[in-house]
Each structure stands twice: as C-alpha cells, then as structure tokens.
Design a protein around this motif. Structure first.
Motif, PDB file in Angstrom:
ATOM      1  N   GLU A 108      57.775  50.472  39.048  1.00  0.00           N
ATOM      2  CA  GLU A 108      56.051  50.267  37.944  1.00  0.00           C
ATOM      3  C   GLU A 108      55.523  51.849  38.572  1.00  0.00           C
ATOM      4  O   GLU A 108      54.878  52.608  37.403  1.00  0.00           O
ATOM      5  CB  GLU A 108      55.937  49.509  37.986  1.00  0.00           C
ATOM      6  CG  GLU A 108      54.394  49.255  36.933  1.00  0.00           C
ATOM      7  CD  GLU A 108      53.150  47.772  36.489  1.00  0.00           C
ATOM      8  OE1 GLU A 108      53.606  47.647  37.481  1.00  0.00           O
ATOM      9  OE2 GLU A 108      52.292  47.966  36.418  1.00  0.00           O
ATOM     10  N   LEU A 162      47.678  50.781  39.574  1.00  0.00           N
ATOM     11  CA  LEU A 162      48.548  49.598  40.084  1.00  0.00           C
ATOM     12  C   LEU A 162      47.813  48.380  40.981  1.00  0.00           C
ATOM     13  O   LEU A 162      47.642  47.634  41.107  1.00  0.00           O
ATOM     14  CB  LEU A 162      49.948  49.267  39.697  1.00  0.00           C
ATOM     15  CG  LEU A 162      50.443  47.612  40.485  1.00  0.00           C
ATOM     16  CD1 LEU A 162      49.858  46.218  38.786  1.00  0.00           C
ATOM     17  CD2 LEU A 162      51.950  48.385  40.437  1.00  0.00           C
ATOM     18  N   ASP A 221      52.814  43.125  28.718  1.00  0.00           N
ATOM     19  CA  ASP A 221      52.053  42.648  29.810  1.00  0.00           C
ATOM     20  C   ASP A 221      50.396  42.947  30.005  1.00  0.00           C
ATOM     21  O   ASP A 221      49.654  43.028  30.659  1.00  0.00           O
ATOM     22  CB  ASP A 221      52.097  44.061  30.204  1.00  0.00           C
ATOM     23  CG  ASP A 221      52.346  44.251  32.072  1.00  0.00           C
ATOM     24  OD1 ASP A 221      52.264  42.582  32.981  1.00  0.00           O
ATOM     25  OD2 ASP A 221      52.401  45.478  32.672  1.00  0.00           O
ATOM     26  N   ARG A 273      56.492  37.416  42.265  1.00  0.00           N
ATOM     27  CA  ARG A 273      55.386  38.456  41.908  1.00  0.00           C
ATOM     28  C   ARG A 273      56.136  39.713  41.832  1.00  0.00           C
ATOM     29  O   ARG A 273      56.249  40.271  40.757  1.00  0.00           O
ATOM     30  CB  ARG A 273      54.465  38.118  41.660  1.00  0.00           C
ATOM     31  CG  ARG A 273      53.310  39.075  41.127  1.00  0.00           C
ATOM     32  CD  ARG A 273      52.178  39.077  41.945  1.00  0.00           C
ATOM     33  NE  ARG A 273      51.647  39.345  40.181  1.00  0.00           N
ATOM     34  CZ  ARG A 273      50.329  38.716  39.876  1.00  0.00           C
ATOM     35  NH1 ARG A 273      50.467  37.875  40.366  1.00  0.00           N
ATOM     36  NH2 ARG A 273      49.700  39.309  39.011  1.00  0.00           N
ATOM     37  N   HIS A 305      51.298  38.158  31.359  1.00  0.00           N
ATOM     38  CA  HIS A 305      50.300  37.504  32.217  1.00  0.00           C
ATOM     39  C   HIS A 305      49.572  36.221  31.836  1.00  0.00           C
ATOM     40  O   HIS A 305      48.447  36.590  31.035  1.00  0.00           O
ATOM     41  CB  HIS A 305      49.846  38.227  32.965  1.00  0.00           C
ATOM     42  CG  HIS A 305      51.034  39.400  34.227  1.00  0.00           C
ATOM     43  ND1 HIS A 305      51.323  38.884  34.945  1.00  0.00           N
ATOM     44  CD2 HIS A 305      51.478  39.919  33.929  1.00  0.00           C
ATOM     45  CE1 HIS A 305      52.643  39.808  35.125  1.00  0.00           C
ATOM     46  NE2 HIS A 305      52.373  40.584  34.084  1.00  0.00           N
ATOM     47  N   GLN A 343      46.023  37.036  33.049  1.00  0.00           N
ATOM     48  CA  GLN A 343      44.988  37.142  32.783  1.00  0.00           C
ATOM     49  C   GLN A 343      44.610  37.739  31.152  1.00  0.00           C
ATOM     50  O   GLN A 343      43.934  38.706  31.375  1.00  0.00           O
ATOM     51  CB  GLN A 343      45.826  38.667  33.280  1.00  0.00           C
ATOM     52  CG  GLN A 343      46.581  39.077  34.472  1.00  0.00           C
ATOM     53  CD  GLN A 343      47.611  39.705  34.468  1.00  0.00           C
ATOM     54  OE1 GLN A 343      47.889  41.049  33.861  1.00  0.00           O
ATOM     55  NE2 GLN A 343      48.416  40.032  36.164  1.00  0.00           N
TER      56      GLN A 343
END
Ligand code: GUN
Ligand code: FE
Length: 416
Positions: A223, A81, A311, A193, A66, A69
C-alpha cells in the motif's frame, strides 16, 4: 417464481453494458432464470413486481473495509499509513474490547453500508472475539451478505491491540467453529492484518487454518512505500511483499483478497495472476493516506482479478458508487501524466463494482442465468429532468446520486 420489471442495466463483460428498457427479470427462488423484453408464456401467471421507470442494477460489492473504524470516517486524514495506524486507528480499534461499544458502532456501520447500496461486503473487525461475533450477528440480521474477519496481530502493535499468538489462533478457531455454518450469507474469513503485525508462527497457523476449513483470506498488500520497506527489513529473504503471504499459504491457496496493491513488482503481479489473488482497489483511501494510485490498467492487462473497496476509514465514503467515480478519475490522472495506460471506462468500473467483486462470493453481480439476484432499484426521477438515455441516467446517478436514490435493495433474491 417471481418477475421483476423495470429498466435493467448490467455488465456481463468489462467492455459493455447490457441495457433492457422495460425489461423483465424472471427469478426462481433466489436465482435468475433469465432477462427478457417480454414475459415468456410459461411465466405469465407469476407474481410481478413492477418498478416502472426505475433502474434495476446489480448490488454493490465492497471487498475491503474496516467496520471498527466507523467513528474515524471523515476525520484524521493528516498522516500517512504507519503514523495514521499508530496515532488514530489502533487507539480506536482498542475500544472494541468493550462489547457494548462494539455493538453500538457496528450497528451504525452496517446501517451505513446498507444505505449506500452495498449488498455484499468483506469486512475487517478487530482482534476482539466477542465484538467480532457481534458484527457477524448484526450483518446476518441486516440481510447483507459477505464475510467478516477477526483481525490477527501479535507483534508491532500497541499494547492494547497486541495478542498472544496462541490466543489469536484459538479465538480465530472458536469463531470459525461457531460461524462456519450459522448463516448461508455471512461467513468467517482469515484476516492477518498485514505482514508487519503478524509473526511467522501466526501466519503459518493462519495459512493452515485457511486450508483446513477451506476459508478465504483477506489482508493488505504493498500500500505504502514505508510499509513495503518495513516488510523487506522484517523478511529479508522474501522476494517481495506478497511472497511472505505466499510462503504461508495465504496468497491464493484459498480465495484471497489483497487490499491496495499500489506499488507491486512485476513478479508480484505475475503471482497474483497465477494464483487468482484479487487486488482490491480502494481509491479514496489511497488518496487520503497519500499512498499513491493503483496502476489499475496494468493489472487489468495482466489479467489480475480486481474488486473495489471503501476501506473506511482510510477511505471516507461508504459508497462503492463513489469508488467507481474515483477509480475512473484517478486512472485519468495516471493517463494524463504519461499516455502509457488507457484510463478506465464506465463499463469497466461498473463491472469491477458488480460482477468483478461479486465473483469472490460466487455467481453474484450480474443478471445472467443462474446468478443470485443481488440488486438495487434506483429512483433517479429528480436527476432525470430531460430526455436522458438509460445509460446517461445510470452515469448521472453514479456521479451525482446518493443513498436517497436507492429505492430497494435485494440480496440473494430477498428484499432487505
Ligand atoms: N494496513 C494495515 N492496517 C490497515 C488499515 O487499517 N487501513 C489501511 N488502509 N491499511 C492498513
Ligand atoms: Fe484497509
């Protein structure tokens, strides 16, 4: 034609390294003609780049990250999460409405993945069209290849990061029209997303767009337990999480990346295998967010395609070399718990980082004939203080090395 000389290491298969000491890679334009111990006669007069005792390995493929981020990398690790998204991630991503902020942060992001030896990337941007296009332009200028997705989210998001469905669709189409043929190396990718933030109308439209323009798809899958239960509540008729994507042509009808895949059902694994959906393993993120450990050996045994992702900022490292290390370590933790699944070997993890992930983009990630030359030249002289074998030198660099050991980077035959 060009010849590259050095200590060549790559993994044509999962189970073993191909190692050629003082070998030669013959390139024709951006592609590999072959790897040799001696230069074949017909190529003797071509330009030779001699990397002497350095290691030459395929480039790293980061198939899930991402870019927006970037500011949060290395902070905000104290939540799982869903609260992590709401409290830290969505507020940060909202800032990318400001194109200048996007340009500043995206430049830093691309510099960081470049430093760490990523030669191809699959990146999420944000919902914002203008800064997404900035990220694509910055990536194109860097010479790194890959795909960038404008993120789609039209429900269950904070006000500043929730789109109108039609705006989400139209902005996606606009980016596709502008970037489909702008660059050979950087392409758009359809990026819902994850199920909780995408209405069924949005998912349906995104699936149709992916098929119409033959575009790849990336998203998140299974996840975190809370996330999976939420998907069940939102879609009670679906057989499992991935079935929601599948019912909208977003699960392998075009090349598809699904990040995490920590808690898959057996039917979900079967469908991923049948439809060639990639499971993108992001070990540091799964640890930081307390998500769990992907059962990587089980997926390998079931012939699911696997790649690695950083990630960021769920993950704290931009380095796919570190993903290799964490993936091996985590597989050993699973193995230590009950001996059902063998742990990952170095060659398997290296294959996943190179040829496994690279296959998403074409003939990438190996030094076999007709592969595009994506490569890193490693100067490990400070780590090589005794008579280590070439394989030990590679292992030592993977475990102890960093960007300072990466001497040169090639993407599709070009030094970047
Ligand atoms: N699921 C939905 N969005 C995200 C994200 O930004 N990071 C991670 N790790 N999982 C997600
Ligand atoms: Fe993610």
């Amino acid at each position: 034609m060009k010849i590259i000389k050095g200590n060549i290491i790559f993994t044509p298969t999962y189970d073993k390294f191909e190692i050629i000491k003082d070998g030669y890679i013959i390139l024709s334009n951006n592609k590999i003609v072959g790897v040799y111990n001696e230069i074949p006669k017909q190529y003797k007069n071509y330009e030779l780049i001699d990397y002497k005792d350095k290691l030459i390995i395929p480039g790293m493929n980061d198939l899930h990250c991402h870019a927006p981020q970037f500011r949060n990398v290395g902070i905000a690790m104290d939540k799982e999460l869903l609260p992590w998204l709401n409290d830290y991630t969505f507020p940060e991503e909202s800032k990318y409405k400001d194109i200048d902020y996007g340009k500043k942060m995206y430049s830093k992001f691309v510099k960081e993945i470049y430093k760490n030896g990523t030669t191809r990337v699959a990146a999420f941007a944000t919902i914002h069209k203008e800064s997404t296009m900035k990220l694509m332009d910055i990536l194109i200028d860097s010479g790194i290849g890959g795909c960038v997705g404008k993120v789609n989210m039209d429900r269950n998001s904070c006000d500043s990061l929730c789109e109108y469905t039609m705006t989400s669709i139209n902005d996606t189409l606009d980016i596709i029209k502008r970037y489909l043929n702008k660059s050979e190396l950087v392409k758009p990718i359809i990026t819902p997303r994850f199920v909780p933030t995408c209405s069924e109308i949005l998912l349906k439209n995104l699936g149709e767009i992916a098929i119409k323009y033959n575009l790849p798809v990336q998203s998140h899958l299974s996840e975190n337990i809370g996330e999976i239960n939420w998907v069940k509540e939102l879609h009670p008729r679906s057989k499992f999480y991935g079935d929601v994507y599948d019912s909208y042509n977003l699960f392998g009808d075009t090349p598809t990346l699904m990040a995490h895949c920590v808690h898959l059902t057996d039917d979900e694994i079967n469908l991923m295998k049948t439809k060639n959906v990639y499971a993108v393993h992001c070990p540091t993120s799964n640890a930081n967010l307390g998500s769990g450990i992907m059962p990587i050996r089980k997926l390998l045994n079931n012939n699911v395609k696997i790649a690695f992702g950083s990630d960021v900022s769920g993950g704290h490292s931009f380095s796919i070399f570190k993903a290799i290390v964490y993936a091996i370590e985590f597989s050993k933790l699973i193995w230590a718990q009950n001996k059902e699944y063998d742990f990952l070997t170095l060659s398997e993890a290296f294959y996943i980082a190179t040829k496994g992930g690279g296959s998403f983009f074409g003939n990438i990630g190996s030094f076999e004939k007709d592969y595009e030359f994506d490569a890193l030249v490693i100067d490990d002289s400070d780590l090589n203080f005794d008579n280590y074998s070439l394989l030990e030198r590679l292992e030592k660099f993977i475990y102890l090395g960093d960007d300072r050991h990466i001497y040169h980077r090639y993407v599709s035959g070009k030094l970047i």
